[in-house]
Design a protein around this motif. Sequence first.
Motif, PDB file in Angstrom:
ATOM      1  N   SER A   1     -83.619 -14.470  -4.861  1.00 38.23           N
ATOM      2  CA  SER A   1     -84.441 -14.873  -3.711  1.00 38.23           C
ATOM      3  C   SER A   1     -83.624 -14.752  -2.428  1.00 38.23           C
ATOM      4  N   LYS A   2     -84.328 -14.751  -1.312  1.00 41.83           N
ATOM      5  CA  LYS A   2     -83.613 -14.670  -0.023  1.00 41.83           C
ATOM      6  C   LYS A   2     -82.755 -15.926   0.195  1.00 41.83           C
ATOM      7  N   PHE A   3     -83.177 -17.050  -0.402  1.00 40.81           N
ATOM      8  CA  PHE A   3     -82.393 -18.281  -0.237  1.00 40.81           C
ATOM      9  C   PHE A   3     -81.071 -18.171  -1.002  1.00 40.81           C
ATOM     10  N   GLN A   4     -81.129 -17.562  -2.172  1.00 43.87           N
ATOM     11  CA  GLN A   4     -79.880 -17.365  -2.936  1.00 43.87           C
ATOM     12  C   GLN A   4     -78.974 -16.361  -2.225  1.00 43.87           C
ATOM     13  N   LYS A   5     -79.615 -15.290  -1.723  1.00 40.20           N
ATOM     14  CA  LYS A   5     -78.796 -14.263  -1.049  1.00 40.20           C
ATOM     15  C   LYS A   5     -78.084 -14.860   0.153  1.00 40.20           C
ATOM     16  N   ALA A   6     -78.788 -15.726   0.889  1.00 37.04           N
ATOM     17  CA  ALA A   6     -78.184 -16.335   2.085  1.00 37.04           C
ATOM     18  C   ALA A   6     -76.955 -17.168   1.724  1.00 37.04           C
ATOM     19  N   LEU A   7     -76.929 -17.695   0.513  1.00 36.24           N
ATOM     20  CA  LEU A   7     -75.785 -18.526   0.090  1.00 36.24           C
ATOM     21  C   LEU A   7     -74.766 -17.725  -0.727  1.00 36.24           C
ATOM     22  N   GLY A   8     -75.011 -16.428  -0.832  1.00 37.73           N
ATOM     23  CA  GLY A   8     -74.087 -15.572  -1.595  1.00 37.73           C
ATOM     24  C   GLY A   8     -74.160 -15.790  -3.094  1.00 37.73           C
ATOM     25  N   ILE A   9     -75.281 -16.342  -3.592  1.00 37.18           N
ATOM     26  CA  ILE A   9     -75.422 -16.560  -5.040  1.00 37.18           C
ATOM     27  C   ILE A   9     -75.884 -15.249  -5.661  1.00 37.18           C
ATOM     28  N   ASP A  10     -75.049 -14.748  -6.538  1.00 38.14           N
ATOM     29  CA  ASP A  10     -75.308 -13.415  -7.064  1.00 38.14           C
ATOM     30  C   ASP A  10     -75.404 -13.479  -8.585  1.00 38.14           C
TER      31      ASP A  10
END
Length: 488
Positions: free
Chosen positions: A52-61
Motif C-alpha cells: 500500500s502507499k502507506f507501507q511504501k511511505a514508511l519504507g515497509i517492503d
Amino acid sequence: MEWDLVVVGAGGAGLAAAVTAAEGGASVVVLDRLRVTGGATVFAKGIFAIGSKFQKALGIDISIDEAFLQHMYYTHYLANARLVRAIFDKAADTIHWLDERGTEFIQPAELYPGAPRTWHTMKREGKSITKALEKTAKELGVEIHFRTRARKLILREGRVVGVVAEDKDGNRVEYGGKAVVIASGGFANNEEMMRKYTQAGEPTIRMAFGQVGKEGDGILMAWEAGAAKEGMHVVQRGLAGVMKKKEVLKEAPKKSQFDKHITAILKQPTFWVNANGERFFNESEFSFAHIGNAMSKQPGQVLFNVFDDAYRKYMEEEGIDVGLGVFAPKGTKIPSVVDAMQASIDKDEAWVCDTLEELAAKTGMDLATLKANVEEYNAYCDKGHDDLFAKHPAYLKPVRTPPFYAIKGHPTHVGTLGGIKINHKTEVIRADSETGLDVIPGLYAAGNVAGGMYGDTYDASHTLGLTLAFAVNSGRIAGESVLKYLGK
Ligand SMILES: Cc1cc2nc3c(=O)[nH]c(=O)nc-3n(C[C@H](O)[C@H](O)[C@H](O)COP(=O)(O)OP(=O)(O)OC[C@H]3O[C@@H](n4cnc5c(N)ncnc54)[C@H](O)[C@@H]3O)c2cc1C
C-alpha cells in the motif's frame, strides 16, 4: 420488487460488494437483520495489505510472493491457493479504494514485537470502513433494509434469483434479484453449529466477542441451495480475556467492559500456567491464534498470568513489553497495576498474594506443581535460556519477589472463518460437482461465511488483518463478478 443484486449482510464484505456493484451500474438492495450496518467489522482495528502507499511511505517492503508462499506453507497448502492469491494481489488496491471513499487510515502498525507491518489501522476502527461504505452506497442509490433477516434463497431453473426474508414483524418478504451475494458473517452465535462443526470447546464457544446474530443463516441457506462446504472447523481464536460474568459472555463487549490496562497486563509474556499450576507455552509466542490454540488444550481452557512485585514495578516504571494494538502500545506505563486489576480482584478473577501457598490456594492450583514450575522457570531465567519452551531470553524474568500477582485469562474467539465453498471469483461451488468447478449461477459468497483461506488456524503471525481484508476484498471481487454475470 426486483433488483440486479441482493446482498445479505451489511458488514465489511456485504457493503464492499454493494458499492462495487452499484459503481458498475447495478441496482442493489442490502438486507441486514440488525438495526445498523457494520456487523463484526466495526470491532476490527486493522486490515491486511502488502504494497500500500502507506507501507511504501514508511519504507515497509514485503513481497507478495513471499507472503503468499508463507501463507500457503502456514496453511499446509490446505488453503485455496488461487483464492489466497486473488486476495493478496488485490489488498493494496483495496486500501486505496477505501481511502478514496473516506476510510481514515492511521498507519500499518506492528501488532506485537517483530510482527510484519501488514496491519493497517484505522481511526474509529472498522467503523471507519463501514460508515464510509454505507455513505457511498447510499449516494449511489443502494437501499439498505434493516431488521430484515434473509432465510432462504429463491432458485429458478438452477439459478439463484432472489432471497426470502423476514421483516421486523416476522412477515415473509421476497426480494427478487438477478444475483445474490451472501455476506452474513459466520455462525459464532449458533452454539449448536459451533459444537457440531468446530473443536472450540464450551468455554470458548461462550466467549464470542463482537458477535451478535451470527447464526449461520447465510451458510445454511447456501447449503440448502446445493452449495459445497469448506472450512467449517476454523475458528478465529483470540487473546485470553478477563471477562467472567455470565451475562456479558454472549454479548458484544461494550467499551465500558473493556479495560485496556488489565487486558494489556494479561498479554505480557510473564509466567503463564494452566489451572494445575503447570507451564504450557512459550510466553513470547505472540500470535493470538497460537495462544488460543494452546489454551484450548488446557483444563477449563484457562490460563493464569503470574508475575512478581519486580515485574509489577517494571510495568509501572518502564512500561509494557508487548502492546495491546492501538489501545496500549508497547512501552505504555501502567499507572497502577493493582488499580487495573481491582475489578477482577473483586470478581475473584485476579489475586495479589504474599506467598505461592496463598496463590495456589486462591486460584485452586496444585501447590507442589506450581512450586516446581516456578523453581524450574526461575532457573531458566537465571541462566538466560528456557530449556523447555525456548522463550525469548529478553522476557525471562523470574517469579521471586513477593507479593505475587495472578490474573485468570479466559478463552475468547472473534468469529468463525468458513462455511461456503467458493472459487477465486467468489462464485459458490456446487456440492455435487465432481470436478469442484461447477458453480450455482447467480450465487456469490464473501467474508466470514466463505471458506478456503485457512488451514486449521487463522494466521496471526504473518498476515495480520487478513480476516477483515478477506471480507472487504472478497466483497469487492463478488461485486465485480456480479457485474460480469449481469453483463455490465
Ligand atoms: C473484537 C474483534 C476484533 C477484530 N479485529 C480484527 C482485526 O484487527 N483485523 C482483522 O482482520 N479482523 C479482525 N476481526 C475479524 C473481522 O472483524 C471479521 O473477520 C470481518 O469483519 C467479517 O466481516 P463480514 O462482512 O464477513 O461479517 P460481519 O461484519 O459480521 O457482517 C455480517 C453482517 O450480516 C448480518 N446478518 C447475519 N445474518 C443475517 C441474515 N440472516 N440476514 C441479513 N443479515 C444478516 C449481520 O447482522 C452483520 O451485519 C475482529 C473481530 C472482532 C469481533
